[in-house]
Design a protein around this motif. Structure first.
Motif, mmCIF file in Angstrom:
data_model
loop_
_atom_site.group_PDB
_atom_site.id
_atom_site.type_symbol
_atom_site.label_atom_id
_atom_site.label_comp_id
_atom_site.label_asym_id
_atom_site.label_seq_id
_atom_site.Cartn_x
_atom_site.Cartn_y
_atom_site.Cartn_z
ATOM 1 N N PRO A 142 0.820 -1.228 0.000
ATOM 2 C CA PRO A 142 0.000 0.000 0.000
ATOM 3 C C PRO A 142 0.849 1.272 0.000
ATOM 4 O O PRO A 142 0.339 2.352 -0.310
ATOM 5 C CB PRO A 142 -0.830 -0.128 1.273
ATOM 6 N N GLU A 143 2.148 1.118 0.300
ATOM 7 C CA GLU A 143 3.027 2.287 0.285
ATOM 8 C C GLU A 143 3.173 2.882 -1.115
ATOM 9 O O GLU A 143 3.691 4.010 -1.262
ATOM 10 C CB GLU A 143 4.414 1.921 0.839
ATOM 11 N N LYS B 266 -5.818 5.807 6.359
ATOM 12 C CA LYS B 266 -4.890 5.101 7.230
ATOM 13 C C LYS B 266 -5.030 5.665 8.635
ATOM 14 O O LYS B 266 -4.839 6.883 8.825
ATOM 15 C CB LYS B 266 -3.458 5.256 6.719
ATOM 16 N N ASP B 267 -5.350 4.761 9.540
ATOM 17 C CA ASP B 267 -5.523 5.178 10.936
ATOM 18 C C ASP B 267 -6.492 6.347 11.046
ATOM 19 O O ASP B 267 -6.211 7.391 11.669
ATOM 20 C CB ASP B 267 -4.174 5.541 11.568
ATOM 21 N N TYR C 217 -0.511 -2.159 6.411
ATOM 22 C CA TYR C 217 0.805 -1.617 6.063
ATOM 23 C C TYR C 217 1.897 -2.465 6.710
ATOM 24 O O TYR C 217 1.647 -3.254 7.642
ATOM 25 C CB TYR C 217 0.914 -0.161 6.516
ATOM 26 N N LYS C 218 3.124 -2.259 6.233
ATOM 27 C CA LYS C 218 4.256 -3.036 6.738
ATOM 28 C C LYS C 218 4.568 -2.708 8.211
ATOM 29 O O LYS C 218 5.097 -3.539 8.925
ATOM 30 C CB LYS C 218 5.488 -2.779 5.871
ATOM 31 N N ASP C 219 4.231 -1.496 8.611
ATOM 32 C CA ASP C 219 4.486 -1.129 10.000
ATOM 33 C C ASP C 219 3.403 -1.619 10.944
ATOM 34 O O ASP C 219 3.393 -1.300 12.129
ATOM 35 C CB ASP C 219 4.655 0.396 10.130
ATOM 36 N N GLY C 220 2.436 -2.379 10.435
ATOM 37 C CA GLY C 220 1.385 -2.953 11.268
ATOM 38 C C GLY C 220 0.124 -2.141 11.330
ATOM 39 O O GLY C 220 -0.894 -2.597 11.872
ATOM 40 N N SER C 221 0.139 -0.920 10.829
ATOM 41 C CA SER C 221 -1.070 -0.093 10.848
ATOM 42 C C SER C 221 -2.057 -0.574 9.796
ATOM 43 O O SER C 221 -1.682 -1.210 8.812
ATOM 44 C CB SER C 221 -0.693 1.375 10.617
#
Length: 474
Positions: free
Chosen positions: A67-68, A94-95, A142-146
């Motif tokens: 998604p980035e 996002k968030d 996302y890769k950062d977990g969000s």
């Protein structure tokens, strides 16, 4: 064209023609409404829309995996161009924050988009600036977990256009199918039903007895063959009826001729018998003369009956022929010797001329052929009874494949108009008929034809007549 081929083509055309017509209408609608009027359900538009849906919904889509990518300016530009082409919108959250969007969305619009995207049946639409959108929602990690959400908004008008197009195509197919069937039915009426009606009319006319109603060939090959067979049947039936009528006429002529021929000798016999009974024959010599006359007339009657029975049997092919291979010269000489005393009593001379270069043989029935020769001699004698000194000449010659026997007399001759008929039974004319049964030459013709030969007459005017006989060499 064959009927089977026509049926195959007709069945195929009822399906193929509507399908081709429907495809042409679909292409025309795509082009006209998609290009000229800008309504977005052209093929190109649908392709782009489908690609975007695939990119969003597919498990292997770029949005799901990375998604980035939305952070890249180049990808954002590409995505906006694609959305502009289909008048669609996109929203990335996002968030609970808007990460990327194709336009400015208010919080209320975002909330409504999320609400519509959560509906399972997708029957609800989102209305923004008087435009209805269908919402496709995909959850993103996302890769950062969000966590995030991607919303794809597609104009509902496009979907309505697709539905209208489908309805149009279905209606077009049905109408074209019905029209094609009408055309095929009309063609069948011309090529099959109409010829059958013609045959039905012809059969009705023939059933009424109208055998002159000809049947023309029309329609497909099988129907034309049926027409030919029925026309042949009609012709044969007409010939059969004609032959039957001819036989009926011959039967009437036969009865009339027999009555006429028998009446004269029977009347003579009756007169002479009454003369004897009444005592007119006053002495033995006169009685004997009367009795001899009665015997002669009775012999004539017997000869007439024999000739009639023989002709009837020959006509019905009831008399078998006993063929044998014989020398034609010796056979004719024996016939001359047998009949020569009778000719001498009538003061008629006879001569024989053999023009053959070598001995020739023929396959004949001795007794039946002798009857032919004797009948011709008898007929010649009738022509020469009051014609002075009579003479019969026989000429024998050959061709490549046949033997020609010519029997010529110097009698009173036969009129040209009578020549084709002198071999007909009971034919009467002053020149062609004197007395007797009237069957002599008819019997001769039947016997000759039974030998696969041919007989005809040639008139020499007042100098006589020639009877020509042609027999195959053996």
């Amino acid at each position: 064209m064959k009927l089977k081929t026509r049926l195959i083509l007709a069945n195929a055309s009822t399906v193929v023609i509507p399908m081709i017509t429907t495809v042409i209408i679909a292409l025309a609608v795509f082009f006209i409404f998609g290009k000229l009027f800008g309504i977005g359900f052209s093929y190109e538009h649908q392709q782009k829309q489908s690609m975007l849906k695939f990119e969003l919904i597919s498990e292997t889509s770029t949005w799901r995996r990375t998604p980035e990518v939305f952070d890249e300016i180049s990808y954002q530009k590409y995505l906006l161009e694609q959305l502009q082409a289909i008048h669609g919108e996109i929203l990335l959250i996002k968030d609970d924050d808007i990460k990327f969007s194709s336009r400015n969305f208010s919080k209320i619009e975002v909330a409504k988009a999320l609400e519509v995207g959560d509906i399972v049946g997708k029957s609800e639409h989102l209305s923004i600036d008087n435009t209805s959108y269908s919402v496709q929602k995909v959850d993103i990690k996302y890769k950062d977990g969000s966590l995030g959400v991607a919303l794809l908004l597609l104009p509902v008008d496009h979907e309505n256009g697709i539905n209208s197009l489908l309805i149009l195509l279905v209606v077009s197919f049905i109408l074209t199918f019905a029209f094609t069937n009408i055309i095929v039915l009309y063609q069948f009426s011309r090529s099959i039903i109409n010829p059958l009606h013609t045959l039905q009319s012809a059969a009705a006319e023939i059933a009424k007895g109208n055998l002159d109603y000809s049947i023309g060939e029309e329609g497909d090959e099988e129907i034309q063959a049926l027409c030919r067979d029925l026309e042949l049947m009609r012709i044969k039936l007409k010939d059969s009826v004609h032959t039957q009528l001819k036989y009926e006429d011959n039967r009437k002529l036969l009865v009339s001729s027999i009555s006429h021929d028998l009446k004269t000798p029977v009347t003579s016999i009756k007169g002479y018998v009454e003369g004897i009974l009444d005592g007119i024959a006053s002495n033995p010599e006169k009685v004997e003369r009367y009795l001899k006359t009665i015997a002669l007339k009775a012999h004539q009657i017997d000869q007439m009956i024999d000739d009639l029975l023989l002709y009837a049997k020959l006509d019905l092919n009831q008399i078998p022929f006993d063929f044998e291979r014989i020398d034609i010269v010796g056979y004719l000489q024996s016939c001359i010797l047998e009949y020569e005393p009778e000719l001498e009593r009538n003061h008629i001379g006879i001569s024989f001329s053999n023009e053959l270069n070598q001995q020739q043989h023929v396959l004949i029935d001795r007794e039946r052929m002798r009857r032919v020769i004797m009948n011709i001699f008898d007929n010649s004698c009738k022509y020469m009874m009051s014609h002075g000194q009579g003479e019969i000449s026989i000429f024998l010659r050959d061709t490549v494949s046949s033997i020609i026997i010519e029997l010529r007399d110097n009698g009173s001759g036969i009129e040209e108009r009578d020549l084709p008929h002198i071999f007909d039974r009971f034919y009467r004319s002053d020149a062609a008929r004197y007395k007797g049964s009237g069957l002599g030459l008819a019997i001769a013709k039947q016997i000759i034809e039974g030998h696969n030969g041919r007989v005809w007459a040639v008139s020499h005017g007042k100098e006589g007549t020639s009877i020509m006989i042609s027999l195959s060499k053996s």
